[in-house]
Design a protein around this motif. Structure first.
Motif: not given
Ligand SMILES: [Zn+2]
Length: 322
Positions: A185-186, A280-283, A309-310
Motif C-alpha cells: 500500500i502506498g 496485491i499492490s494498490t495506491n 506500507v510504502f
C-alpha cells in the motif's frame, strides 16, 4: 501438466534438437571435406582407427598401457595438425568440421554430465517465463540488485528496510505450497512495482508459474469471458486461479462496479481457499479500500495478507532530479 511444465519440456526438447543438429552439421561438413580432399579422408580413417586402438589399449590393460596410449595420442595429434594444415591451406578454418556447440559446457543438451541443469538452459527457461509473464523488460531493470534504499530518508528509510527484508525473504522462501500473501500500500512512485517485479523475477527463475497483471487487465478478461459473443475471443481466466503466484498490480485503478467487485472477491477468495499465494499492490489508502470494496474483500486483504506500507517521496521524481 501445467503451462510451466509444458513450456519447459518444449524448451528441453528444442535443446536436444539443437545439440543433435550441431553434430549432424559437423558430420555433413566432414563428409564434404572428405569428398573434396582424399588426403583428409585417409587421415579421418586413420584417426578413427587410432581412436579404437586407444580404447582397446585402455580396456585390455596389456603391457605398459600409459605409454601405449601416450604414443597413440601423439600420432593422433600429428594427424590432426596435418589435417588442419590441409584445411587452412585450402582456405578453410582449421576447425571447419568440428562440432560447434553454442554452449561447450553441456554440448547444447542443457544438461551437464552429472545430470544437473546447465546455466544456459536455466537462463532460457527463466527468460521464457518472463516473456510469458509479459515482464521481460521490467525485470531487467527492476530487480533486487537495482533496488536503491538511498532514495528513502529518515523514517521512510527505516520502514523501507523492513519492507525490503519482507520481500527478499518472501522470494527466497516461496515454495508454491505454503501460502503467503503480501499487500503493498502506498502512493505511486514509491517502489511497489519495483519490488513486485523483483519478487516475480526470483520466483520465476526458481521455476514457478507467476502471473503479473494489472487489476484492470484481469477485470477486463473476466468481462470478456462473461460478455463475449464469440468463443474464439474467450480469454484464459483459469490461469489467474491456477498459477503459483498471482501478482495483481494497481488494484483500485479498475472501474468499480458490482461486477468487478464480485470478480475480485471470487478470485481472491478462491485462491485463499486453495492456499495459493498472491501479491496485491494498490495506491489507495486503507480507508478508501474500505469504502470502495465490500467488507468481504477488505477483511480478506487485511486479515490474510502481510501489509507492507510504502512511504517516502516519489522516487521517479527524485531520480529525475539526480
Ligand atoms: Zn549449457
Amino acid at each position: 501438466m501445467s503451462r510451466n511444465e509444458n513450456e519447459q519440456s518444449e524448451i528441453i526438447h528444442a535443446f536436444r534438437e539443437k545439440s543433435a543438429r550441431a553434430r549432424a552439421d559437423a558430420e555433413a561438413r566432414r563428409a564434404e571435406v572428405d569428398a573434396k580432399f582424399p588426403e583428409i579422408a585417409r587421415i579421418d580413417e586413420t584417426l578413427q582407427a587410432t581412436g579404437l586402438r586407444i580404447l582397446l589399449a585402455a580396456t585390455k590393460g596389456e603391457g605398459d598401457i600409459k605409454k601405449r596410449i601416450a604414443q597413440l595420442k601423439e600420432t593422433n595429434d600429428e594427424l590432426l595438425a596435418a589435417r588442419g594444415e590441409i584445411l587452412r591451406s585450402n582456405g578453410y578454418p582449421e576447425d571447419y568440421s568440428d562440432v560447434h556447440y553454442e554452449c561447450e559446457k553441456c554440448s547444447d543438451s542443457g544438461f551437464l554430465p552429472d545430470g544437473k541443469m546447465c546455466d544456459c538452459l536455466k537462463r532460457t527457461i527463466a527468460r521464457s517465463g518472463f516473456e510469458r509473464c509479459g515482464i521481460a523488460k521490467l525485470v531487467e531493470k527492476q530487480n533486487f540488485d537495482s533496488f536503491d534504499l538511498g532514495y528513502y530518508t529518515g523514517s521512510a528509510r527505516e520502514n523501507m528496510e523492513g519492507v525490503l527484508r519482507i520481500c527478499r525473504s518472501y522470494a527466497e522462501k516461496f515454495n508454491g505450497e505454503e501460502m503467503q500473501n503480501l499487500i503493498f500500500i502506498g502512493k505511486t512512485g514509491l517502489g511497489k512495482t519495483h519490488l513486485s517485479s523483483a519478487i516475480a523475477k526470483e520466483v520465476i527463475e526458481r521455476g514457478y508459474d507467476v502471473i503479473y497483471e494489472s487489476a484492470q487487465n484481469i477485470i477486463s478478461d473476466f468481462e470478456k469471458e462473461k460478455f463475449s459473443r464469440y468463443d474464439a475471443d474467450l480469454p484464459d481466466t483459469k490461469k489467474y486461479f491456477d498459477c503459483d503466484l498471482l501478482i495483481i498490480d494497481d488494484l483500485g485503478t479498475e472501474m468499480t462496479t458490482q461486477f468487478t467487485v464480485s470478480c475480485l472477491y471470487n478470485l481472491i477468495n478462491t485462491r485463499l481457499i486453495n492456499e495459493k499465494s498472491m501479491i496485491i499492490s494498490t495506491n489507495i489508502e486503507r480507508q478508501e479500500l474500505l469504502e470502495r470494496y465490500s467488507d468481504r474483500i477488505t477483511s480478506r486483504l487485511f486479515g490474510e495478507f502481510i501489509i507492507c506500507v510504502f512511504e517516502g517521496t516519489d522516487i521517479r521524481a527524485s531520480k529525475l532530479r539526480r
